[in-house]
Design a protein around this motif. Structure first.
Motif, PDB file in Angstrom:
ATOM      1  N   ASP A 108       0.808  -1.313   0.378  1.00  0.00           N
ATOM      2  CA  ASP A 108       0.036   0.021  -0.012  1.00  0.00           C
ATOM      3  C   ASP A 108       1.029   1.191   0.468  1.00  0.00           C
ATOM      4  OD1 ASP A 108       0.865   0.398   2.726  1.00  0.00           O
ATOM      5  OD2 ASP A 108      -0.791   0.053   3.364  1.00  0.00           O
ATOM      6  N   GLY A 109       0.204   2.644   0.458  1.00  0.00           N
ATOM      7  CA  GLY A 109       0.699   3.710   0.200  1.00  0.00           C
ATOM      8  C   GLY A 109       2.002   4.261   1.193  1.00  0.00           C
ATOM      9  N   LYS A 110       1.584   3.035   1.790  1.00  0.00           N
ATOM     10  CA  LYS A 110       2.801   3.343   3.515  1.00  0.00           C
ATOM     11  C   LYS A 110       3.945   2.694   3.345  1.00  0.00           C
ATOM     12  CE  LYS A 110      -0.492   3.648   6.291  1.00  0.00           C
ATOM     13  NZ  LYS A 110      -1.396   3.430   6.816  1.00  0.00           N
TER      14      LYS A 110
END
Ligand code: FES
Length: 129
Positions: A108-110
């Motif tokens: 994911d984006g993190k």
């Protein structure tokens, strides 16, 4: 065939993944050990910038002994089966006839890495989920 519903389970974060240092986890449930590893070379189904992070069931497809990541491949010490983590778990030596089940990953984006499915049947089970 019935469709399977796999959980998305967080394994680790990109910041903790080092080339050649396997990370163990369980997927799709507590009775199913698995291994994530950054190979340092592109792999089928690999994620991350270098497409080299993959995960597999840690149970040998021959008789269910634990496999270890060593020298760039998965090795089962019970009867010395070997599986290629860059080639979707292909067995290339030993008594195992089935490939090691690969566990597809998503990031994911993190930078959190999730296990999201299993390709192939985990040893000793009649179904994965
Ligand atoms: Fe792994 Fe036999 S249990 S090679």
């Amino acid at each position: 065939a019935p469709s399977l519903t796999y959980p998305a389970v967080k394994v680790t974060n990109l910041s903790r993944v080092k080339t050649g240092q396997p990370i163990t986890f369980n997927y799709p449930d507590a009775s199913s050990p698995a291994i994530l590893v950054k190979l340092g070379r592109p792999a089928i189904g690999g994620v991350g910038r270098e497409r080299d992070i993959v995960a597999f069931s840690a149970l040998c497809t021959h008789m269910g002994c634990p496999v270890q990541y060593e020298k760039g491949r998965f090795l089962c010490r019970c009867h010395y089966s070997m599986f290629d983590p860059a080639k979707a778990g292909q067995t290339y030596q030993g008594l195992a006839s089935s490939w090691l089940p690969q566990i597809p990953l998503r990031i994911d984006g993190k930078g959190d890495i999730y296990a999201v499915a299993v390709q192939g049947l985990i040893w000793g089970r009649v179904k994965n989920v």
